[in-house]
Design a protein around this motif. Sequence first.
Motif, PDB file in Angstrom:
ATOM      1  N   VAL A 175      42.521  -0.692  53.211  1.00 40.66           N
ATOM      2  CA  VAL A 175      42.354  -0.364  51.768  1.00 40.66           C
ATOM      3  C   VAL A 175      43.630  -0.247  51.064  1.00 40.66           C
ATOM      4  N   ARG A 176      43.934  -1.079  50.144  1.00 45.10           N
ATOM      5  CA  ARG A 176      45.165  -0.988  49.301  1.00 45.10           C
ATOM      6  C   ARG A 176      44.769  -1.171  48.108  1.00 45.10           C
ATOM      7  N   ARG A 224      42.105  -0.380  44.618  1.00 44.29           N
ATOM      8  CA  ARG A 224      41.041   0.301  45.317  1.00 44.29           C
ATOM      9  C   ARG A 224      41.226   1.445  46.139  1.00 44.29           C
ATOM     10  N   TYR A 225      42.576   1.404  46.506  1.00 43.71           N
ATOM     11  CA  TYR A 225      43.145   2.584  47.257  1.00 43.71           C
ATOM     12  C   TYR A 225      43.320   3.967  46.322  1.00 43.71           C
ATOM     13  N   ALA A 276      44.615   9.177  53.103  1.00 39.29           N
ATOM     14  CA  ALA A 276      45.540   8.121  53.354  1.00 39.29           C
ATOM     15  C   ALA A 276      45.619   7.322  54.513  1.00 39.29           C
ATOM     16  N   LEU A 294      42.365   5.212  55.181  1.00 37.16           N
ATOM     17  CA  LEU A 294      42.464   4.112  54.103  1.00 37.16           C
ATOM     18  C   LEU A 294      43.402   3.041  54.858  1.00 37.16           C
ATOM     19  N   GLY A 295      44.599   3.505  55.463  1.00 38.47           N
ATOM     20  CA  GLY A 295      45.524   2.465  55.992  1.00 38.47           C
ATOM     21  C   GLY A 295      44.971   1.851  57.144  1.00 38.47           C
ATOM     22  N   PHE A 350      40.164   5.600  45.582  1.00 36.90           N
ATOM     23  CA  PHE A 350      39.562   6.645  46.493  1.00 36.90           C
ATOM     24  C   PHE A 350      40.454   7.954  46.362  1.00 36.90           C
ATOM     25  N   MET A 351      41.743   7.793  46.316  1.00 38.11           N
ATOM     26  CA  MET A 351      42.460   8.854  45.846  1.00 38.11           C
ATOM     27  C   MET A 351      42.371   9.673  44.864  1.00 38.11           C
TER      28      MET A 351
END
Length: 278
Positions: A63-64, A67-68, A55, A58-59, A71-72
Motif C-alpha cells: 500500500v503506497r 492510499r497509504y 507502516a 502497509l509496506g 491509512f495513516m
Amino acid sequence: MTRTPKSIMLGLLLRQARKSSGLSLRELAFRIGRDAPTLSRWESAERTPKRESVAHVLGVLGVRGERYGHFMSLLDDADEAYRVAATEIEKARQWAACLEFERAATRITYVSGDQLPELLCTQATLATTLRAEGVPDQDIEERVGSHPDRQRILTRHQPVALRVLLGAGAFQHDIGGPRIATAQWDYLAELSRLPNVDLRVLPAGSGRHAGTFTLVDSLGLRSALIGNRFAGVWVHRVEDVHGCERNVRSLRARALSPVDSRDRLVDAARRFVVAPVA
C-alpha cells in the motif's frame, strides 16, 4: 482502547487490504513478526496499532501513495469524530465502514425529515434515487443487486431493532412514478408490522424538525451519523450521542402512534394507485 469510528475504519481497511493481497492472518503475522491474534485485534479495532506497526503492515501489503496516507491519517486523533472525507475514494471508504457498522448493528434509529433511509428503500426506489444523484450505471447495478442482502438485517434470526422517525416531507415525493411509489409505501407498511420495527410518522405541523441523523449501536460502540453520506459528521462522544438521543425522545413524543403511522403509509400507497383502464 474504546472503539471509535476512526479505529474501526482503520481495522476494516487493514482487513480489506490483507484479503486483497491474498494473505491469511497467519501469513501476514509471520511476515511482520507478530502473532495472528494481535493482527485480528487490530482488524476488529479491539486494539489500535502503533504507527510503525501500521507502516510495516502497509509496506508488506504494497500500500503506497495517497492510499497509504489515508491509512495513516486514521491514526491521527483517533478518538475524535470522523468527518465525511473530501475525495470520492475517501467517501467510498467511509461508506464501506458505515455498512460494516450496519451489518453488525443491534439497534439502528433513523430520523429523516424529507427522504427515505436507503436501507428502507425497495430496489426500484433505490435505483431511481441513485440515478437521480448521477451515480454511474455500473455502481447502481452493484448497489441495487446487493440491496436484498443488506436488508436481511431486518429479518434475520436475530434482527436489528429498528426505530424510524419519518417526517411528512418524505410523503411529497413520487419516488419514480405511481407504480414505484405505491410499491415503496406498501413495503414500508408491511415492514412496520415486524416486531423488531418501530416506524413512526412525524405529522406536518409537529414543530421544528431536528434534521437527519442515524444512531447505531454496533461493534461495542454507540455512534451517530449526522447528515447523510454526502455531507455529515460521524460522532461517538457521549455528549454528542446523548444530544441525538434527546432529539429522538422529543420527536417520538410528537410522532403518530405505530398504528396511525401504518395507516398513513397505506394512505400514501393508495394516493399513487393508477386507476385501471376501462
